[in-house]
Design a protein around this motif. Structure first.
Motif, PDB file in Angstrom:
ATOM      1  N   ILE A 232       0.856  -1.198   0.000  1.00 32.60           N
ATOM      2  CA  ILE A 232       0.000   0.000   0.000  1.00 32.60           C
ATOM      3  C   ILE A 232       0.887   1.241   0.000  1.00 32.60           C
ATOM      4  CG2 ILE A 232      -1.757   1.300   1.282  1.00 32.60           C
ATOM      5  CD1 ILE A 232      -2.828  -1.318   2.388  1.00 32.60           C
ATOM      6  N   GLY A 233       0.604   2.139  -0.917  1.00 30.50           N
ATOM      7  CA  GLY A 233       1.325   3.413  -0.970  1.00 30.50           C
ATOM      8  C   GLY A 233       0.332   4.548  -0.824  1.00 30.50           C
ATOM      9  N   ILE A 234       0.587   5.446   0.132  1.00 29.79           N
ATOM     10  CA  ILE A 234      -0.311   6.599   0.340  1.00 29.79           C
ATOM     11  C   ILE A 234       0.535   7.869   0.296  1.00 29.79           C
ATOM     12  CG2 ILE A 234      -2.081   7.638   1.815  1.00 29.79           C
ATOM     13  CD1 ILE A 234      -2.349   4.976   3.297  1.00 29.79           C
ATOM     14  N   ASN A 235       0.089   8.828  -0.494  1.00 28.37           N
ATOM     15  CA  ASN A 235       0.759  10.133  -0.514  1.00 28.37           C
ATOM     16  C   ASN A 235       0.305  10.907   0.716  1.00 28.37           C
ATOM     17  OD1 ASN A 235       1.960   9.593  -3.039  1.00 28.37           O
ATOM     18  ND2 ASN A 235       0.100  10.274  -4.104  1.00 28.37           N
ATOM     19  N   VAL A 236       1.196  11.065   1.684  1.00 24.10           N
ATOM     20  CA  VAL A 236       0.808  11.701   2.952  1.00 24.10           C
ATOM     21  C   VAL A 236       1.493  13.071   3.067  1.00 24.10           C
ATOM     22  CG1 VAL A 236       0.676  11.461   5.454  1.00 24.10           C
ATOM     23  CG2 VAL A 236       0.530   9.423   4.010  1.00 24.10           C
ATOM     24  N   ASN A 237       2.770  13.070   3.456  1.00 23.82           N
ATOM     25  CA  ASN A 237       3.479  14.349   3.623  1.00 23.82           C
ATOM     26  C   ASN A 237       4.418  14.640   2.454  1.00 23.82           C
ATOM     27  OD1 ASN A 237       2.232  14.894   6.076  1.00 23.82           O
ATOM     28  ND2 ASN A 237       3.750  13.694   7.206  1.00 23.82           N
ATOM     29  N   ASN A 238       4.349  13.855   1.422  1.00 25.72           N
ATOM     30  CA  ASN A 238       5.161  14.093   0.222  1.00 25.72           C
ATOM     31  C   ASN A 238       4.393  15.049  -0.690  1.00 25.72           C
ATOM     32  OD1 ASN A 238       3.416  11.765   0.097  1.00 25.72           O
ATOM     33  ND2 ASN A 238       4.252  11.263  -1.912  1.00 25.72           N
ATOM     34  N   SER A 239       4.589  16.331  -0.440  1.00 25.12           N
ATOM     35  CA  SER A 239       3.871  17.341  -1.229  1.00 25.12           C
ATOM     36  C   SER A 239       4.171  17.174  -2.713  1.00 25.12           C
ATOM     37  CB  SER A 239       4.294  18.736  -0.778  1.00 25.12           C
ATOM     38  OG  SER A 239       3.729  19.696  -1.638  1.00 25.12           O
ATOM     39  N   LEU A 240       3.138  17.314  -3.524  1.00 28.17           N
ATOM     40  CA  LEU A 240       3.332  17.203  -4.974  1.00 28.17           C
ATOM     41  C   LEU A 240       3.385  18.583  -5.631  1.00 28.17           C
ATOM     42  CD1 LEU A 240       0.983  14.170  -5.775  1.00 28.17           C
ATOM     43  CD2 LEU A 240       3.393  14.168  -5.198  1.00 28.17           C
ATOM     44  N   LYS A 241       3.496  19.619  -4.800  1.00 29.90           N
ATOM     45  CA  LYS A 241       3.473  20.985  -5.359  1.00 29.90           C
ATOM     46  C   LYS A 241       4.572  21.200  -6.389  1.00 29.90           C
ATOM     47  CE  LYS A 241       1.009  23.479  -1.789  1.00 29.90           C
ATOM     48  NZ  LYS A 241       1.155  24.023  -0.444  1.00 29.90           N
ATOM     49  N   GLY A 242       5.741  20.583  -6.159  1.00 37.15           N
ATOM     50  CA  GLY A 242       6.849  20.780  -7.092  1.00 37.15           C
ATOM     51  C   GLY A 242       6.934  19.707  -8.162  1.00 37.15           C
ATOM     52  N   ALA A 243       5.972  18.808  -8.187  1.00 37.79           N
ATOM     53  CA  ALA A 243       6.016  17.691  -9.151  1.00 37.79           C
ATOM     54  C   ALA A 243       5.672  18.191 -10.551  1.00 37.79           C
ATOM     55  CB  ALA A 243       5.031  16.615  -8.724  1.00 37.79           C
ATOM     56  N   PRO A 244       6.089  17.428 -11.595  1.00 34.26           N
ATOM     57  CA  PRO A 244       5.728  17.828 -12.958  1.00 34.26           C
ATOM     58  C   PRO A 244       4.209  17.947 -13.132  1.00 34.26           C
ATOM     59  CG  PRO A 244       7.267  15.961 -12.961  1.00 34.26           C
ATOM     60  CD  PRO A 244       6.898  16.217 -11.542  1.00 34.26           C
ATOM     61  N   ASP A 245       3.793  18.810 -14.079  1.00 34.10           N
ATOM     62  CA  ASP A 245       2.361  19.064 -14.291  1.00 34.10           C
ATOM     63  C   ASP A 245       1.559  17.788 -14.488  1.00 34.10           C
ATOM     64  OD1 ASP A 245       2.851  21.681 -14.044  1.00 34.10           O
ATOM     65  OD2 ASP A 245       2.630  22.180 -16.191  1.00 34.10           O
ATOM     66  N   GLU A 246       2.144  16.825 -15.273  1.00 37.79           N
ATOM     67  CA  GLU A 246       1.353  15.633 -15.579  1.00 37.79           C
ATOM     68  C   GLU A 246       1.128  14.772 -14.324  1.00 37.79           C
ATOM     69  OE1 GLU A 246       4.262  16.357 -16.921  1.00 37.79           O
ATOM     70  OE2 GLU A 246       5.616  14.633 -16.938  1.00 37.79           O
ATOM     71  N   VAL A 247       2.068  14.859 -13.358  1.00 32.98           N
ATOM     72  CA  VAL A 247       1.871  14.135 -12.093  1.00 32.98           C
ATOM     73  C   VAL A 247       0.798  14.846 -11.273  1.00 32.98           C
ATOM     74  CG1 VAL A 247       2.958  13.395  -9.925  1.00 32.98           C
ATOM     75  CG2 VAL A 247       4.245  13.262 -12.070  1.00 32.98           C
ATOM     76  N   ARG A 248       0.886  16.167 -11.171  1.00 37.69           N
ATOM     77  CA  ARG A 248      -0.086  16.929 -10.369  1.00 37.69           C
ATOM     78  C   ARG A 248      -1.492  16.854 -10.951  1.00 37.69           C
ATOM     79  NH1 ARG A 248       0.569  22.082 -10.272  1.00 37.69           N
ATOM     80  NH2 ARG A 248       2.355  22.131 -11.669  1.00 37.69           N
TER      81      ARG A 248
ATOM     82  N   ASP B 234      -1.169  18.266   0.906  1.00 36.64           N
ATOM     83  CA  ASP B 234      -1.581  19.354   0.009  1.00 36.64           C
ATOM     84  C   ASP B 234      -3.092  19.585   0.108  1.00 36.64           C
ATOM     85  OD1 ASP B 234       0.993  19.807  -0.845  1.00 36.64           O
ATOM     86  OD2 ASP B 234       0.836  18.450  -2.559  1.00 36.64           O
ATOM     87  N   ALA B 235      -3.846  18.484   0.252  1.00 32.05           N
ATOM     88  CA  ALA B 235      -5.307  18.624   0.358  1.00 32.05           C
ATOM     89  C   ALA B 235      -5.696  19.221   1.706  1.00 32.05           C
ATOM     90  CB  ALA B 235      -5.981  17.260   0.179  1.00 32.05           C
ATOM     91  N   GLY B 236      -4.999  18.827   2.768  1.00 25.93           N
ATOM     92  CA  GLY B 236      -5.391  19.258   4.112  1.00 25.93           C
ATOM     93  C   GLY B 236      -4.688  20.531   4.574  1.00 25.93           C
ATOM     94  N   GLY B 237      -3.640  20.945   3.854  1.00 25.46           N
ATOM     95  CA  GLY B 237      -2.933  22.175   4.212  1.00 25.46           C
ATOM     96  C   GLY B 237      -2.059  22.040   5.452  1.00 25.46           C
ATOM     97  N   ARG B 238      -1.758  20.828   5.864  1.00 28.29           N
ATOM     98  CA  ARG B 238      -0.887  20.617   7.036  1.00 28.29           C
ATOM     99  C   ARG B 238      -0.244  19.254   6.911  1.00 28.29           C
ATOM    100  NH1 ARG B 238      -4.098  17.203  10.610  1.00 28.29           N
ATOM    101  NH2 ARG B 238      -6.200  17.146   9.785  1.00 28.29           N
ATOM    102  N   SER B 239       0.847  19.049   7.672  1.00 25.43           N
ATOM    103  CA  SER B 239       1.457  17.727   7.643  1.00 25.43           C
ATOM    104  C   SER B 239       0.712  16.808   8.613  1.00 25.43           C
ATOM    105  CB  SER B 239       2.939  17.800   7.970  1.00 25.43           C
ATOM    106  OG  SER B 239       3.104  18.215   9.299  1.00 25.43           O
ATOM    107  N   LEU B 240       0.760  15.528   8.335  1.00 23.62           N
ATOM    108  CA  LEU B 240      -0.027  14.546   9.083  1.00 23.62           C
ATOM    109  C   LEU B 240       0.897  13.569   9.809  1.00 23.62           C
ATOM    110  CD1 LEU B 240      -2.922  15.246   8.411  1.00 23.62           C
ATOM    111  CD2 LEU B 240      -1.763  15.189   6.220  1.00 23.62           C
ATOM    112  N   ASP B 241       0.343  12.924  10.829  1.00 23.95           N
ATOM    113  CA  ASP B 241       1.078  11.947  11.630  1.00 23.95           C
ATOM    114  C   ASP B 241       0.963  10.575  10.947  1.00 23.95           C
ATOM    115  OD1 ASP B 241       1.838  10.039  13.485  1.00 23.95           O
ATOM    116  OD2 ASP B 241       0.972  11.120  15.186  1.00 23.95           O
ATOM    117  N   ARG B 242       2.080  10.107  10.369  1.00 21.27           N
ATOM    118  CA  ARG B 242       2.019   8.840   9.614  1.00 21.27           C
ATOM    119  C   ARG B 242       1.777   7.638  10.518  1.00 21.27           C
ATOM    120  NH1 ARG B 242       7.288   8.613   6.035  1.00 21.27           N
ATOM    121  NH2 ARG B 242       8.169   9.353   7.992  1.00 21.27           N
ATOM    122  N   ASN B 243       2.285   7.691  11.766  1.00 22.30           N
ATOM    123  CA  ASN B 243       2.016   6.580  12.700  1.00 22.30           C
ATOM    124  C   ASN B 243       0.516   6.444  12.940  1.00 22.30           C
ATOM    125  OD1 ASN B 243       4.521   5.315  13.806  1.00 22.30           O
ATOM    126  ND2 ASN B 243       5.019   7.454  14.235  1.00 22.30           N
TER     127      ASN B 243
END
Ligand code: BTN
Length: 277
Positions: free
Chosen positions: A163-179, A187-196
């Motif tokens: 299972i792979g979940i995008n959590v605190n790996n912001s995609l703001k700097g990712a290429p357009d086609e990825v974003r 990025d959706a929640g506007g804050r970093s989350l507790d992965r544990n």
């Protein structure tokens, strides 16, 4: 964004059904590691392979799974007929985890996506979440999680569920086609989350879902329908060399996608969504 907190393998083992944690600062792929471990005789299952950073993740088919710093990437080794898998009391063991359900692979695969969807919903209650058959989770109409279920040919029958979940790996700097296609929870929640915390939630939900499906108290169709992204839409499903096109009527209790086409109702057990509108 805040720094990513370290993972806490002890907490994960204490607060979930996981009996063994194989933790690494970095791994190429947690699923490759789990597939290697799966043949060992002395495993305590369910076993969680967890990496702080995954460097060369695999997706379904020939796809790769990109995950920058702060993503949550893990693989679970689960027994295929795990009546004896739980480390709880004898009474709990009877009702906990699985007891040889029928379409076990579909329960694990779609059940994992539902578990993630619920865990994200509890973490980001105001965000739109959907399930895309067979096992993708979409957040604000972009993919936030992928699931890869494999059955290694080893003496003890197991599933490896990556299972792979995008959590605190912001995609703001990712290429357009990825974003355009993917999103991260921070990025959706506007804050970093507790992965544990998120991982504990996913594992608890997954255990509840699998045990409910095994004893018949939960319906895969009902759980899926609440968040099904394709229901009521025209879709094309590609499976092998064949394409089935029609109106999606959701899934059945065995996890098959239901497509109403000119020739009647078609049940798709495998495939990828080639198009949906
Ligand atoms: C997909 O959507 O194609 C499935 C992606 C699955 C990615 C996860 S990340 C943890 C585990 N290790 C891998 O190499 N892949 C899975």
């Amino acid at each position: 964004m805040a720094m990513n907190e370290p993972f806490d393998p002890q907490r994960l083992q204490l607060e979930t059904c996981v009996r063994q944690v194989d933790y690494h600062d970095a791994l190429d792929s947690t699923s490759d590691r789990a597939l290697k471990l799966a043949g060992a005789e002395d495993l305590q299952l369910p076993l969680l392979v967890l990496a702080d950073r995954q460097l060369a993740g695999r997706g379904r088919g020939d796809n790769r799974w990109w995950s920058g710093d702060g993503a949550l990437t893990f693989s679970l080794i689960l027994p295929k007929h795990p009546a004896a898998a739980s480390h709880r009391t004898a009474t709990q063991r009877e009702t906990s985890v699985l007891a040889t359900p029928r379409p076990e692979g579909a329960f694990v695969s779609l059940g994992a996506a539902i578990a993630v969807e619920r865990a994200i919903a509890a973490t980001l209650p105001d965000c739109e979440l959907r399930l895309k058959w067979p096992n993708d989770v979409y957040l604000q109409r972009k993919k936030v999680c992928g699931v890869l279920v494999e059955s290694p040919a080893v003496a003890r029958p197991v599933f490896v569920t990556g299972i792979g979940i995008n959590v605190n790996n912001s995609l703001k700097g990712a290429p357009d086609e990825v974003r355009a296609r993917a999103i991260s929870m921070c990025d959706a929640g506007g804050r970093s989350l507790d992965r544990n915390e998120l991982l504990v939630r996913v594992l608890r939900e997954f255990e509840l879902i699998l045990s409910g499906l095994a004893d018949g108290s939960l319906s895969l169709r009902e759980m899926w329908t609440r968040a099904c992204m394709l229901q009521g839409r025209q879709v094309s499903v590609q499976s092998g060399g064949q394409i089935t096109t029609g109106l999606c009527e959701g899934i059945d209790d065995d996890g098959n996608l239901l497509i109403r086409s000119g020739g009647g109702l078609v049940r798709c057990s495998t495939g990828v969504i080639a198009r949906s509108e």
